[in-house]
Every structure is written in structure tokens, then in C-alpha cells.
Write a protein that holds these residues in place. Structure first.
Motif, mmCIF file in Angstrom:
data_model
loop_
_atom_site.group_PDB
_atom_site.id
_atom_site.type_symbol
_atom_site.label_atom_id
_atom_site.label_comp_id
_atom_site.label_asym_id
_atom_site.label_seq_id
_atom_site.Cartn_x
_atom_site.Cartn_y
_atom_site.Cartn_z
ATOM 1 N N GLN A 146 0.003 14.826 2.191
ATOM 2 C CA GLN A 146 -1.289 14.283 1.770
ATOM 3 C C GLN A 146 -1.843 13.277 2.773
ATOM 4 O OE1 GLN A 146 -1.149 13.242 -2.547
ATOM 5 N NE2 GLN A 146 0.774 14.394 -2.511
ATOM 6 N N GLU A 170 0.813 -1.211 0.000
ATOM 7 C CA GLU A 170 0.000 0.000 0.000
ATOM 8 C C GLU A 170 0.851 1.267 0.000
ATOM 9 O OE1 GLU A 170 -3.609 2.080 2.621
ATOM 10 O OE2 GLU A 170 -2.649 0.228 3.305
ATOM 11 N N GLN A 171 1.985 1.238 0.729
ATOM 12 C CA GLN A 171 2.830 2.428 0.795
ATOM 13 C C GLN A 171 3.424 2.771 -0.568
ATOM 14 O OE1 GLN A 171 2.507 4.357 3.034
ATOM 15 N NE2 GLN A 171 3.285 3.807 5.062
ATOM 16 N N ASN A 207 0.631 4.459 -2.505
ATOM 17 C CA ASN A 207 0.468 5.824 -1.996
ATOM 18 C C ASN A 207 1.596 6.736 -2.466
ATOM 19 O OD1 ASN A 207 -1.809 4.964 -0.637
ATOM 20 N ND2 ASN A 207 -0.746 4.642 1.322
ATOM 21 N N ALA A 265 0.952 10.016 -4.686
ATOM 22 C CA ALA A 265 1.336 11.302 -4.097
ATOM 23 C C ALA A 265 2.330 12.044 -4.968
ATOM 24 C CB ALA A 265 1.925 11.072 -2.703
ATOM 25 N N TYR A 271 -0.579 10.449 4.099
ATOM 26 C CA TYR A 271 -0.323 9.010 3.989
ATOM 27 C C TYR A 271 0.593 8.499 5.097
ATOM 28 C CZ TYR A 271 -2.344 9.167 -0.731
ATOM 29 O OH TYR A 271 -3.192 9.318 -1.800
ATOM 30 N N MET A 289 4.034 12.610 0.568
ATOM 31 C CA MET A 289 3.203 11.624 1.252
ATOM 32 C C MET A 289 2.721 12.163 2.597
ATOM 33 S SD MET A 289 5.243 8.061 0.444
ATOM 34 C CE MET A 289 3.942 7.025 1.152
ATOM 35 N N TYR A 290 3.616 12.849 3.290
ATOM 36 C CA TYR A 290 3.239 13.430 4.584
ATOM 37 C C TYR A 290 2.191 14.525 4.397
ATOM 38 C CZ TYR A 290 3.536 16.435 8.692
ATOM 39 O OH TYR A 290 3.227 17.200 9.781
ATOM 40 N N GLN A 294 -1.739 13.359 -7.808
ATOM 41 C CA GLN A 294 -2.399 13.474 -6.513
ATOM 42 C C GLN A 294 -3.916 13.317 -6.607
ATOM 43 O OE1 GLN A 294 -1.152 17.086 -4.544
ATOM 44 N NE2 GLN A 294 1.023 16.769 -5.046
#
Length: 826
Positions: free
Chosen positions: A252, A96-97, A100, A104, A254, A249-250, A108
Motif C-alpha cells: 500500500q 505515524e508508522q 499506517n 494497512a 507506506y 504496508m509495502y 485498508q
């Protein structure tokens, strides 16, 4: 009552209302037409995309591979989208990461749009207008997939429109998860690797499903520029780009701030056994060409690979094979204590036209992926001609024969180490021996500003931290590419050289989107300065020079360079030889990627010079030999007096002296300097100066052996002749007859024995004993003269002052070119 005429005001109001209605209806119908056209256009886009999908079905169009050719038109590589380097991953395998991170970074609003993100397109247009150039794209992940799967890399309006239509059609027929999965299986990750599954295995030796956050972010950072953000090839750029991905990522939501900081801090280490992913020859050169083509064509690496281009290069296969043969030979490199081997890099340039003939970025380039030709290291003494001697010669105040009165050992708080000491030396001898003190003295004399300006003209960036006298010993940063380019200017008579690896690129339909055009050569120094440097640096590769092992069967000029590890040097960190023939220039660097007390070199630039020789000897077979061209208006050094002829030395026993004589020199007013050495003494002394052609040595002692030679000195031009042959003279032993003195019998001695003097302890009076020659004090001439206390060594007594041709760990005229306490020298 007659009708009253309407006022002008009422007429105007009616006219204004009519005009307003016209504008309203005009705008209304324009908007309606625009909406209708938009709907029709959108429907056409959808229909076109559906048609393309229907016609192609599940067929994947990888595009046409671009082909790379050598200088003779022979194919050397194809930039395939190789299926064998792709492992297809199922959606369930993708962490999943990683999903993401990709969303991201690349798109986006991926889960919100239907293939085309009009908001992103508008934002990109605004930014492009503000910047007055294309600074941001608006392609969605779906559009990128459409381009990679179904289209070629041409940048046209119709291709962009088709890309958009396919993207919309894909969104209608596939789910978001299916689109993401196909996209991640299509991404190019450099090193001929496609798809995240194979990338995870190659770069991290890990299963895709087991990737950690920092690894997922590293992979997500690569699609934008797979070559630049490759963690093996460019670890620093990769780490910086990873930080950008994590920040996105941060932002947004995640990941947390703590997760972001932890993932940022991880330092990438390549797996111990990275598999080779291509069978193409010359991988370092091919990668160099790809980088240059991307820059010249302004395309992505993916677009270049599938664009069907024909890329014609400057590669000389004979030169490249010679490089790779010697780099594959472990005997050319020092042995390491562990698996971390000594690394090296080399590049060869034809300075006559700037064509790069061959290069390699390391001993195992495919495995390491780091092109050390473009990695900065400290150049050591190979920088002396660039920052000290070159600008000094360019000033017109100094020449190769100028004596450098380097009597200073410290310059303020800076005291460079030099095993030669602060003795005066000519510039030529200083560069031949690689003397440190002379170079620092020279830079101090001309001024740091002139030295920096000269170096910057040759392509070096001198930072504020480098702006001090240690620059004379190469304390700055430089790459092998930069060093080869700078020395190419020396070899090219002082004119600029533009190194390049591509001559032209052909596209489809016989188009030629790129043809190399050489820029006009600029004079970066006078031809005379370039000639003087070439003349001086030829002595470096002669017997006794610091780079004697670089000599080959044609003229060579060059310079060694070493930098130390630790104070006063517990080993060598960087070892260089940069040199040139009349035809080609080459730079060689050796060292460890990471230097520590257990990973340093012992032999300095000796092996770098030897590697230059081995490579260039085979690389240049068949290249027509030329000679260095001497320009006009070159000042010549005043010639020294002729050597002494018919020198003779003979001992005359009857006069107890050594008579020395020689023929007079026919030209010029000279003084004859006579040198003498007793056989047990280590050095010659200047015994006497004479205007005549003969002298006598009255101080020769019996039983001793002496050696003599004579030098003619021209005081007007401060020039000396070569020394005469040395003659040895042996003085024979001489017996001294001491007559017996008859003794009168002592009348008081009843036995008639020898007379005694009670007051003298039984010894004879002083005036009645033996007559002996007076004892000479040390260093005193019997004729009253004082012998010189400082011996003078003739040019041929005591060796040639350099490293010679040996292999005993000597480099640059000394253990480490004299060294430097700040860690550079050479």
C-alpha cells in the motif's frame, strides 16, 4: 371495402411490446422501492446509532468479565478489562508508522468509507460463498471500535446491525484521527494489557512515540489474535504475522522494500524485567483454559473476556499448588552459570476421564509467557515404549521376558552408543536399565513401519526426517502434553484418553453454549500390551532402575529420557520423566530454552524423576489409592526353578578336596551349575555342571580361600533359579616333609667333604636332589581339566546394574542412558 383482419404477426408484436413495458415498469418500480427502502434503512441505522450515542454519551461499556472456576466450583480467576492495565495515549504520541500499520492490516479503506465499507462487505461475501464458510470479515475499524466500546460479544444479526449503526454515528461525530486514537487505546494485547501505550512499554520497554517500524508492525499484528501472535508466548507466530503486516504496508506504499526486509529480519528479545500484569493465581492453567475456550466457543479472546461467561474447569487446586511449590524451589533445579536458568514444564492428567488436574509452562511462567507444556523437544528414551517395545508386544511375538539377542552393534551406517554393550538381555531389564542398543535392535526387528504406525496412533507426527532407527531413542519432536497423553493410554488399559481442561461454559440468561462430551474411547492397543508395558515400567522406579527417584507411596510405572548435546554428549539437552499411578499420569521436562555448550544439564533425568516424586506425593494426598488392573488372557512367564536349599561346602583335609552338597529340587529336570571364585579373583566362573546333588573340588590349593554358590538351570524353559547363598571355604596351609638323603664320603676328598660332580657344576645329579611337586601351568586343573576362560557373574555379584537411588549425575541406567551419537538417547 371491408376491413382486412390483422395478421397474426402484428398481434404478436403488439403483445410483445406490452409485455416488455410491464417488465420495464416492474423493474423500475422494484428498483425505486429498493432504493427507498435502502434510504429508509440507512436513515434508521443512522438514527439508531445516534440514539445509542446520545443515551450512552461518553460512557464506555467494557462488558461483563468472564469468570473461571476450579473443579469444585471455586472461583480462581476473572477475565477483567482492567483499567489499571490501560494507559491512554494522545493522538500526537502515536507514531505515524503504527497508524499506517493498523490501517494497512485492519481496514485498508479506512480513510474512504463512512463507517461501513460496502466494498469490503461484498468482497467478504464473495469469498465466503466460494469457500462455503465464513473465511473473511468485513468489519471496519470503526465497527470494531463500536463493538468494543458499546456492545457485548454476542454474535447475532441485531448486534451486527447495531454495530453498523453506531459506526456510522461515530463517523458523523468524530474525526478519523479521533476514531483511530480511541481504537488504539481500546485494543487488547494479551497478558491483560489494553491500549498501545501500555503494550509498547510492556513488550518493548519503550515509549510509544519511540517505536521502531518492526515494533509497530509487531503490535499491529496482535489485534487479530492477541494470544497466538503474542511475541513473548509465541515468538515464531508473531514474527510470521509481523512479516504479513509489513508486506501489506509495502503493497500500500507506506514503506519501501528495504525497510520491509530490515523490519522482517529483527528477532524479538523480551525486555530483561517484564513486569507482572496480573495477580491471578495459576496463570499457566488459566491461559491454557482461555485457549481451549476460544477454540470450543469459536470466539476471539476479547469476546471471551467481556462476554460474561462462567467457565467451569477440571483444575485440582491441591495438585496445582504442589506443582507451583516445587517449581518455585530453586533446589529442585541445577544452577546456571548466568541469569539463564534451567527451565521445566509439567502436566498432570487423570487418565480415567481425561481431566487435566494441573500444569505449568515454566518456572516463571508469568515473566516468560511461554507455555512449555506445548513446546516440542526430543523425548529421548521416554519414547522407547512408544515406538519400540509397545509395537513389539502388540505383535504377539515378544513378551517382557523375551531375551533380546541384540548382538548387532551397527545397523548399516548407524552405530548407537550403549555403555552396556551388545549382551543379550530381557525386554524388562532393557527398559529398566534404559539400554539403547536393545531398543534400536528391537525397532529394527519389528520394522520401522510398525513402530511409526504405533506412535502415530498415540498422537505423534513422525516426519520423513525422523523415519530412521534413531527414532527408537527419541530423536523426534514431542511436547510434554503429547507424552502425558500417550502414557495415559498405557495407564488406561490401551484405550484412548481425551485430555481437557473445561467441563462446561455458561452464558448469560442461563444458557449453556458449551458442555464437554467425552468422545467414545478407542482401543489403541490391546489391554495385554498396556499391562506388559505397565509391568515392565514399574521396574524403572524400583531400586536399580533408571528412574528410582520417581518412586512414591503408591504404585508407579514410568520411563526416563535424556537427549545429548553434541557428539557423544558433552551434556544433557533434554531431561524427562513420564510416569503414572493407577489414577493419574504426569510428564516432566527439564532443560534450557536455548541449549549451548555453557547451558546444558549435568544430571540428566535424575532430577526430573525426583521432581515427579515431590510433586505427585503432595498432589495426590487424599486421592483414593488404587492398583493397576491386570486384564484377562495375559500370558505368564514360565517360573524359574526354586532356589537351592541346604547348600553346604566343607574342606576334607584327609582327601585334600572341597565337598559341596545341597538338597535336590523336587520338581522338573534341572542341571546344577556350580560357580567358584578364588578370593583374589574379581569374578566367579562356572566351575562345573552336575546332574547330581554333590560335587567335589579337587583343585583347591593349600593356603587359598574360595567362594562357591549353586544355580539350578531348567534347559527346557531356559530359566535359572536364584543363586544359593555364597559359602567361603579357607584351605589350610600344608607342610611338606622332605627327608634328608645321607651322603657317602668321597674317597678322593682328603677333607671328607661333600662329593661334587665336576661335570655338573658342583650340583647334585637330578635324581639325587629334592623331590618337588610338578609346577602347574596357569589355568590347568591337576586332574587334566581346562578351566573356563570367561568368568560368569552371578546375579547378586556386582551390584544391581542401575543408577540406584544416588544423586551422582547418573541418568537412565548410565551417564546419559547409554547415549547416542546423533544427539539423542536417554
Amino acid at each position: 371495402m371491408a376491413d382486412r383482419p390483422r395478421s397474426k404477426t402484428a398481434a404478436k408484436q403488439k403483445k410483445k411490446k406490452a409485455s416488455g413495458r410491464k417488465w420495464f415498469y416492474g423493474l423500475f418500480f422494484t428498483a425505486v422501492i429498493a432504493i427507498v427502502c435502502g434510504i429508509i434503512g440507512y436513515l434508521l441505522i443512522i438514527l439508531n446509532g445516534e440514539r445509542i450515542l446520545a443515551e450512552n454519551g461518553s460512557k464506555l461499556d467494557f462488558g461483563e468479565a468472564s469468570i473461571i472456576f476450579d473443579a469444585d466450583g471455586n472461583e480462581i480467576s476473572r477475565l477483567y478489562n482492567a483499567e489499571e492495565n490501560r494507559e491512554v495515549a494522545e493522538f500526537s504520541e502515536i507514531p505515524e508508522q503504527l497508524l499506517n500499520a493498523i490501517v494497512a492490516t485492519e481496514d485498508q479503506r479506512f480513510y474512504e468509507h463512512s463507517g461501513i465499507d460496502f466494498f469490503a462487505i461484498g468482497r467478504a461475501v464473495v469469498k465466503d460463498v466460494i469457500a462455503r464458510s465464513a473465511v473473511e470479515g468485513g468489519s471496519t475499524i470503526t465497527q470494531q471500535l463500536a463493538k468494543n466500546v458499546f456492545l457485548t460479544a454476542d454474535k447475532t444479526f441485531f448486534r451486527k446491525a447495531t454495530e453498523a449503526s453506531i459506526a456510522v454515528a461515530l463517523e458523523h461525530q468524530m474525526s478519523k484521527n479521533e476514531i483511530l486514537t480511541m481504537y488504539l487505546n481500546r485494543i487488547f494485547f494479551g497478558k491483560n494489557i489494553y491500549g498501545v501505550k501500555h503494550a509498547a512499554s510492556y513488550y518493548f520497554d519503550a515509549e510509544l512515540k519511540d517505536l521502531e517500524l518492526w515494533q509497530a508492525a509487531t503490535l499491529a499484528a496482535m489485534p487479530k489474535a492477541p494470544n497466538r501472535y503474542n511475541p513473548i508466548k509465541n515468538p515464531e507466530d508473531s514474527m510470521n504475522r509481523r512479516a504479513v503486516v509489513l508486506k501489506l504496508m509495502y503493497d500500500q506504499g507506506y514503506i519501501t522494500a528495504e525497510e520491509m526486509e530490515q523490519a522482517k529480519a529483527v528477532v524479538y528479545e523480551p525486555p530483561a524485567h517484564i513486569e507482572e500484569n496480573t495477580g491471578d493465581p495459576y496463570p499457566a492453567f488459566v491461559d491454557f483454559v482461555v485457549d481451549e475456550a476460544i477454540e470450543k466457543m469459536n470466539v476471539t479472546e476479547e469476546e471471551l473476556r467481556i462476554g460474561g461467561y462462567r467457565i467451569y474447569t477440571t483444575l485440582n487446586q491441591q495438585a496445582q499448588k504442589s506443582i507451583e511449590k516445587q517449581f518455585d524451589d530453586d533446589d529442585n533445579f541445577e544452577k546456571s552459570e548466568d541469569e539463564r536458568q534451567v527451565e521445566a514444564a509439567m502436566i498432570i492428567i487423570d487418565h480415567r476421564d481425561g481431566t487435566i488436574k494441573g500444569l505449568t509452562g515454566g518456572r516463571d511462567y508469568v515473566k516468560k509467557g511461554l507455555n512449555r507444556v506445548n513446546v516440542t523437544r526430543q523425548p529421548g528414551s521416554s519414547f522407547k515404549p512408544i515406538v519400540a517395545y509397545g509395537p513389539a508386544l502388540e505383535s504377539g511375538d515378544y513378551f517382557p521376558w523375551t531375551t533380546l539377542a541384540n548382538d548387532k552393534k551397527c545397523f548399516g551406517d548407524y552405530c548407537p552408543y550403549d555403555r552396556w554393550g551388545a549382551t543379550p538381555v530381557s525386554m524388562t531389564q532393557a527398559i529398566k536399565d534404559s539400554r539403547n542398543l536393545a531398543a534400536v535392535w528391537m525397532l529394527n526387528e519389528i520394522g520401522l513401519g510398525k513402530g511409526k504406525a504405533f506412535a502415530e496412533k498415540l498422537g505423534f507426527k513422525i516426519t520423513d526426517n525422523d523415519s530412521n532407527l534413531t527414532l527408537a531413542l527419541g530423536s523426534n519432536a514431542a511436547t510434554p502434553f503429547q507424552m502425558a497423553t500417550a502414557y495415559s493410554v498405557f495407564a488406561n488399559g490401551g484405550k484412548s484418553v481425551d485430555p481437557h481442561s473445561i467441563t462446561k461454559i455458561e452464558g448469560k440468561g442461563n444458557t449453556t453454549p458449551y458442555t464437554y462430551k467425552a468422545p467414545e474411547a478407542k482401543p489403541l492397543m490391546s489391554p495385554q500390551t498396556a499391562w506388559y508395558l505397565t509391568e515392565m515400567m514399574q521396574t524403572v522406579v524400583q531400586k536399580g532402575g533408571s528412574g528410582a527417584r520417581a518412586a512414591i507411596d503408591r504404585p508407579v510405572a514410568g520411563k526416563t529420557g535424556t537427549t545429548q548435546f553434541g557428539v557423544r554428549g558433552s551434556g544433557v539437552r533434554d531431561a524427562w520423566f513420564v510416569g503414572y499411578t493407577p489414577e493419574w499420569t504426569a510428564a516432566v521436562w527439564m532443560g534450557y530454552d536455548k541449549t549451548d555448550e555453557n547451558h546444558v544439564l549435568d544430571n540428566g533425568s535424575v532430577q526430573s524423576a525426583a521432581l515427579f516424586s515431590k510433586v505427585m506425593r503432595d498432589a495426590m494426598k487424599g486421592v483414593k489409592k488404587d492398583a493397576f488392573k491386570k486384564p484377562q488372557d495375559v500370558q505368564e512367564e514360565e517360573q524359574p526353578p526354586a532356589a537351592i536349599e541346604n547348600f553346604n561346602a566343607v574342606y576334607l583335609p584327609e582327601e585334600a578336596k572341597v565337598h559341596l552338597s545341597w538338597d535336590p529340587l523336587p520338581d522338573g529336570e534341572v542341571t546344577y551349575e556350580v560357580f567358584r571364585k578364588e578370593a583374589s579373583e574379581p569374578d566367579f566362573i562356572r566351575f562345573v555342571d552336575s546332574l547330581e546333588t554333590s560335587v567335589d573340588d579337587m583343585s583347591a590349593f593349600p593356603g587359598m580361600t574360595y567362594q562357591y554358590y549353586v544355580v539350578a538351570y531348567d534347559a527346557k524353559n531356559d530359566r535359572k533359579s536364584d543363586p544359593s547363598p555364597t559359602i567361603t571355604v579357607q584351605i589350610p596351609e600344608t607342610e611338606i616333609d622332605i627327608p634328608e638323603i645321607p651322603m657317602e664320603p668321597d674317597p678322593h676328598d682328603p677333607d671328607g667333604g661333600e662329593a661334587t660332580d665336576p661335570g655338573n657344576g658342583g650340583e647334585l645329579p637330578p635324581d639325587e636332589g629334592e623331590t618337588l611337586p610338578p609346577e602347574l601351568p596357569d589355568g590347568t586343573d591337576p586332574g587334566g581339566g581346562e578351566q573356563p576362560s570367561t568368568p560368569t557373574i552371578p546375579p547378586d555379584a556386582g551390584g544391581d546394574g542401575g543408577t540406584g537411588d544416588g544423586n551422582a549425575g547418573n541418568a537412565d541406567g548410565g551417564a546419559i542412558d547409554g547415549g547416542i551419537t546423533q544427539g539423542t538417547g536417554g
